[in-house]
Design a protein around this motif. Structure first.
Motif, PDB file in Angstrom:
ATOM      1  N   VAL A  13       0.843  -1.195   0.000  1.00 26.63           N
ATOM      2  CA  VAL A  13       0.000   0.000   0.000  1.00 26.63           C
ATOM      3  C   VAL A  13       0.879   1.246   0.000  1.00 26.63           C
ATOM      4  CG1 VAL A  13      -1.906  -1.174   1.152  1.00 26.63           C
ATOM      5  CG2 VAL A  13      -0.176   0.001   2.521  1.00 26.63           C
ATOM      6  N   LYS A  14       0.423   2.303  -0.679  1.00 26.10           N
ATOM      7  CA  LYS A  14       1.192   3.543  -0.739  1.00 26.10           C
ATOM      8  C   LYS A  14       1.158   4.287   0.595  1.00 26.10           C
ATOM      9  CE  LYS A  14       0.379   4.186  -5.687  1.00 26.10           C
ATOM     10  NZ  LYS A  14       1.747   4.186  -6.192  1.00 26.10           N
ATOM     11  N   LYS A  15       0.043   4.220   1.298  1.00 28.59           N
ATOM     12  CA  LYS A  15      -0.038   4.809   2.630  1.00 28.59           C
ATOM     13  C   LYS A  15      -1.205   4.178   3.363  1.00 28.59           C
ATOM     14  CE  LYS A  15      -2.865   8.823   1.294  1.00 28.59           C
ATOM     15  NZ  LYS A  15      -2.937  10.307   1.318  1.00 28.59           N
ATOM     16  N   VAL A  16      -1.199   4.311   4.679  1.00 25.43           N
ATOM     17  CA  VAL A  16      -2.252   3.697   5.474  1.00 25.43           C
ATOM     18  C   VAL A  16      -2.641   4.634   6.608  1.00 25.43           C
ATOM     19  CG1 VAL A  16      -0.605   2.483   6.957  1.00 25.43           C
ATOM     20  CG2 VAL A  16      -2.931   1.607   6.718  1.00 25.43           C
ATOM     21  N   ASP A  17      -3.919   4.692   6.908  1.00 28.03           N
ATOM     22  CA  ASP A  17      -4.439   5.462   8.034  1.00 28.03           C
ATOM     23  C   ASP A  17      -5.129   4.507   8.992  1.00 28.03           C
ATOM     24  OD1 ASP A  17      -3.673   7.955   6.942  1.00 28.03           O
ATOM     25  OD2 ASP A  17      -5.458   7.974   5.678  1.00 28.03           O
ATOM     26  N   GLY A  18      -5.067   4.834  10.253  1.00 24.27           N
ATOM     27  CA  GLY A  18      -5.839   4.021  11.199  1.00 24.27           C
ATOM     28  C   GLY A  18      -4.949   3.213  12.117  1.00 24.27           C
ATOM     29  N   PRO A  19      -5.546   2.214  12.732  1.00 19.66           N
ATOM     30  CA  PRO A  19      -6.914   1.738  12.473  1.00 19.66           C
ATOM     31  C   PRO A  19      -7.971   2.645  13.098  1.00 19.66           C
ATOM     32  CG  PRO A  19      -5.933   0.485  14.241  1.00 19.66           C
ATOM     33  CD  PRO A  19      -4.855   1.396  13.742  1.00 19.66           C
ATOM     34  N   ALA A  20      -9.136   2.687  12.431  1.00 21.04           N
ATOM     35  CA  ALA A  20     -10.248   3.454  12.970  1.00 21.04           C
ATOM     36  C   ALA A  20     -10.823   2.731  14.190  1.00 21.04           C
ATOM     37  CB  ALA A  20     -11.322   3.649  11.901  1.00 21.04           C
ATOM     38  N   LYS A  21     -11.554   3.467  14.991  1.00 24.79           N
ATOM     39  CA  LYS A  21     -12.135   2.891  16.184  1.00 24.79           C
ATOM     40  C   LYS A  21     -13.071   1.745  15.809  1.00 24.79           C
ATOM     41  CE  LYS A  21     -14.539   4.124  20.462  1.00 24.79           C
ATOM     42  NZ  LYS A  21     -15.175   5.206  21.239  1.00 24.79           N
ATOM     43  N   GLY A  22     -12.886   0.633  16.469  1.00 25.27           N
ATOM     44  CA  GLY A  22     -13.709  -0.520  16.193  1.00 25.27           C
ATOM     45  C   GLY A  22     -13.196  -1.407  15.078  1.00 25.27           C
ATOM     46  N   GLN A  23     -12.116  -0.965  14.401  1.00 27.36           N
ATOM     47  CA  GLN A  23     -11.532  -1.759  13.328  1.00 27.36           C
ATOM     48  C   GLN A  23     -10.391  -2.621  13.881  1.00 27.36           C
ATOM     49  OE1 GLN A  23     -12.588  -1.876  10.062  1.00 27.36           O
ATOM     50  NE2 GLN A  23     -14.310  -0.639  10.792  1.00 27.36           N
ATOM     51  N   PRO A  24     -10.033  -3.700  13.178  1.00 25.06           N
ATOM     52  CA  PRO A  24      -8.893  -4.516  13.634  1.00 25.06           C
ATOM     53  C   PRO A  24      -7.641  -3.664  13.776  1.00 25.06           C
ATOM     54  CG  PRO A  24     -10.083  -5.609  11.870  1.00 25.06           C
ATOM     55  CD  PRO A  24     -10.670  -4.234  11.972  1.00 25.06           C
ATOM     56  N   LYS A  25      -6.752  -4.057  14.685  1.00 22.48           N
ATOM     57  CA  LYS A  25      -5.565  -3.257  14.972  1.00 22.48           C
ATOM     58  C   LYS A  25      -4.415  -3.537  14.021  1.00 22.48           C
ATOM     59  CE  LYS A  25      -6.578  -2.454  19.850  1.00 22.48           C
ATOM     60  NZ  LYS A  25      -6.081  -2.531  21.232  1.00 22.48           N
ATOM     61  N   TRP A  26      -4.676  -4.305  12.975  1.00 19.07           N
ATOM     62  CA  TRP A  26      -3.628  -4.535  11.988  1.00 19.07           C
ATOM     63  C   TRP A  26      -4.258  -4.582  10.605  1.00 19.07           C
ATOM     64  CZ3 TRP A  26      -4.038  -8.763   8.827  1.00 19.07           C
ATOM     65  CH2 TRP A  26      -4.936  -9.766   9.240  1.00 19.07           C
ATOM     66  N   VAL A  27      -3.466  -4.202   9.621  1.00 13.29           N
ATOM     67  CA  VAL A  27      -3.863  -4.285   8.220  1.00 13.29           C
ATOM     68  C   VAL A  27      -2.653  -4.775   7.437  1.00 13.29           C
ATOM     69  CG1 VAL A  27      -5.603  -2.460   8.330  1.00 13.29           C
ATOM     70  CG2 VAL A  27      -3.226  -1.878   7.811  1.00 13.29           C
ATOM     71  N   TYR A  28      -2.887  -5.286   6.229  1.00 12.96           N
ATOM     72  CA  TYR A  28      -1.783  -5.665   5.364  1.00 12.96           C
ATOM     73  C   TYR A  28      -1.109  -4.410   4.815  1.00 12.96           C
ATOM     74  CZ  TYR A  28      -2.796 -10.673   5.140  1.00 12.96           C
ATOM     75  OH  TYR A  28      -2.963 -12.002   5.437  1.00 12.96           O
ATOM     76  N   LEU A  29       0.185  -4.284   5.017  1.00 16.83           N
ATOM     77  CA  LEU A  29       0.953  -3.190   4.433  1.00 16.83           C
ATOM     78  C   LEU A  29       1.725  -3.676   3.205  1.00 16.83           C
ATOM     79  CD1 LEU A  29       2.371  -1.463   7.637  1.00 16.83           C
ATOM     80  CD2 LEU A  29       0.298  -0.932   6.362  1.00 16.83           C
ATOM     81  N   VAL A  30       2.370  -4.820   3.330  1.00 22.26           N
ATOM     82  CA  VAL A  30       3.086  -5.436   2.216  1.00 22.26           C
ATOM     83  C   VAL A  30       2.799  -6.928   2.232  1.00 22.26           C
ATOM     84  CG1 VAL A  30       5.338  -5.903   1.170  1.00 22.26           C
ATOM     85  CG2 VAL A  30       4.933  -3.712   2.316  1.00 22.26           C
ATOM     86  N   LEU A  31       2.566  -7.480   1.054  1.00 21.14           N
ATOM     87  CA  LEU A  31       2.312  -8.911   0.936  1.00 21.14           C
ATOM     88  C   LEU A  31       3.154  -9.453  -0.205  1.00 21.14           C
ATOM     89  CD1 LEU A  31       0.679 -11.405   1.787  1.00 21.14           C
ATOM     90  CD2 LEU A  31      -1.083 -10.696   0.140  1.00 21.14           C
ATOM     91  N   GLY A  32       3.985 -10.455   0.069  1.00 22.31           N
ATOM     92  CA  GLY A  32       4.829 -11.073  -0.946  1.00 22.31           C
ATOM     93  C   GLY A  32       4.344 -12.470  -1.267  1.00 22.31           C
ATOM     94  N   ILE A  33       4.429 -12.848  -2.526  1.00 20.44           N
ATOM     95  CA  ILE A  33       3.953 -14.149  -2.977  1.00 20.44           C
ATOM     96  C   ILE A  33       5.031 -14.785  -3.846  1.00 20.44           C
ATOM     97  CG2 ILE A  33       2.166 -15.366  -4.281  1.00 20.44           C
ATOM     98  CD1 ILE A  33       0.369 -12.884  -3.747  1.00 20.44           C
ATOM     99  N   GLU A  34       5.297 -16.072  -3.626  1.00 14.88           N
ATOM    100  CA  GLU A  34       6.247 -16.795  -4.451  1.00 14.88           C
ATOM    101  C   GLU A  34       5.634 -18.122  -4.864  1.00 14.88           C
ATOM    102  OE1 GLU A  34       9.775 -17.548  -2.220  1.00 14.88           O
ATOM    103  OE2 GLU A  34       8.847 -19.046  -0.926  1.00 14.88           O
ATOM    104  N   SER A  35       6.257 -18.764  -5.835  1.00 14.17           N
ATOM    105  CA  SER A  35       5.768 -20.051  -6.317  1.00 14.17           C
ATOM    106  C   SER A  35       6.064 -21.156  -5.321  1.00 14.17           C
ATOM    107  CB  SER A  35       6.423 -20.355  -7.673  1.00 14.17           C
ATOM    108  OG  SER A  35       6.152 -21.688  -8.054  1.00 14.17           O
TER     109      SER A  35
END
Length: 247
Positions: A221-243
């Motif tokens: 993600v280019k930028k992230v805000d939060g978490p907002a009240k009542g939202q989970p305390k973590w979000v995906y910032l970077v996700l890597g995938i390989e074969s």
């Protein structure tokens, strides 16, 4: 080094198209000497640089978004103009706090061509295509259809081939990283993947970076805000995938 220059005319009305002018300069990074300058026509509303080598400019002549692509030769003279036909073809550049060259996530340049995606069909079962344009003539070259139920997004060139992400529209089939050969028009899959529900929107190029390196695909993600009240305390910032073959 290719530099984007934006100048303001304080004497012109703020809402006038003459209030801002744009130039692209080729600069020797060792000496700072300007090798050539391309001055955009008056009335241009914006200018971006999808590629510094070879030099390709993205121009907004009116309305919203990129309206034309312009390829330049080694002396900064125009070679070909590619018109995006009122949004039939889509070119996107990042408009963040800091404008940089080579920051147009769905415009890929290489092998003498520039590759753009079409706008989405907008149907219930969505689709689009990727199309190539010759930088010397501006004429179309190869066209790659996504087929129903998926969308194709250019990522970058790898040698003479185009790397693209095939995003499943409704998760009926997996998404994938594919290689498109401009010479034969063939598509070769590298890997297939699906994303967790929390990371489902990370394929949206407006808000995320997609990077392919060493046989892996990374979504960030280019930028992230939060978490907002009542939202989970973590979000995906970077996700890597390989074969799975790597293991």
């Amino acid at each position: 080094m290719l530099v984007r220059q934006q100048c303001w005319n304080d004497k012109a009305p703020a809402d006038s198209t003459d209030a801002t002018t744009y130039k692209a300069r080729k600069v020797d990074p060792r000496t700072g000497k300007v090798l050539w300058t391309y001055s955009a026509a008056k009335g241009i509303r914006d200018l971006d640089i999808p590629s510094a080598e070879p030099p390709v400019l993205a121009v907004q002549a009116g309305g919203i978004g990129i309206s034309e692509m312009l390829s330049l030769d080694t002396s900064g003279k125009p070679r070909a103009v590619i018109r995006l036909q009122n949004g039939t073809y889509v070119g996107e550049c990042s408009y963040d706090d800091f404008l940089t060259a080579d920051d147009c996530p769905t415009i890929a340049v290489g092998d003498g061509q520039v590759f753009l995606r079409s706008k989405d069909s907008g149907e219930l079962i969505n689709s689009n295509w990727i199309i190539g344009f010759d930088l010397a003539t501006g004429k179309t070259t190869k066209k790659y259809d996504s087929g129903p139920g998926s969308l194709l997004y250019p990522v970058r060139m790898s040698g003479g081939r185009l790397l693209a992400v095939r995003v499943s529209d409704q998760h009926v089939m997996p998404s994938g990283l594919v290689s498109l050969d401009p010479r034969t028009g063939t598509e070769t899959p590298y890997l297939y993947f699906d994303l967790p529900q929390e990371a489902d929107l990370m394929t949206m190029t407006d808000y995320n970076d997609i990077v392919v390196q060493d046989g892996r695909i990374f979504l960030g993600v280019k930028k992230v805000d939060g978490p907002a009240k009542g939202q989970p305390k973590w979000v995906y910032l970077v996700l890597g995938i390989e074969s799975m073959a790597v293991k």
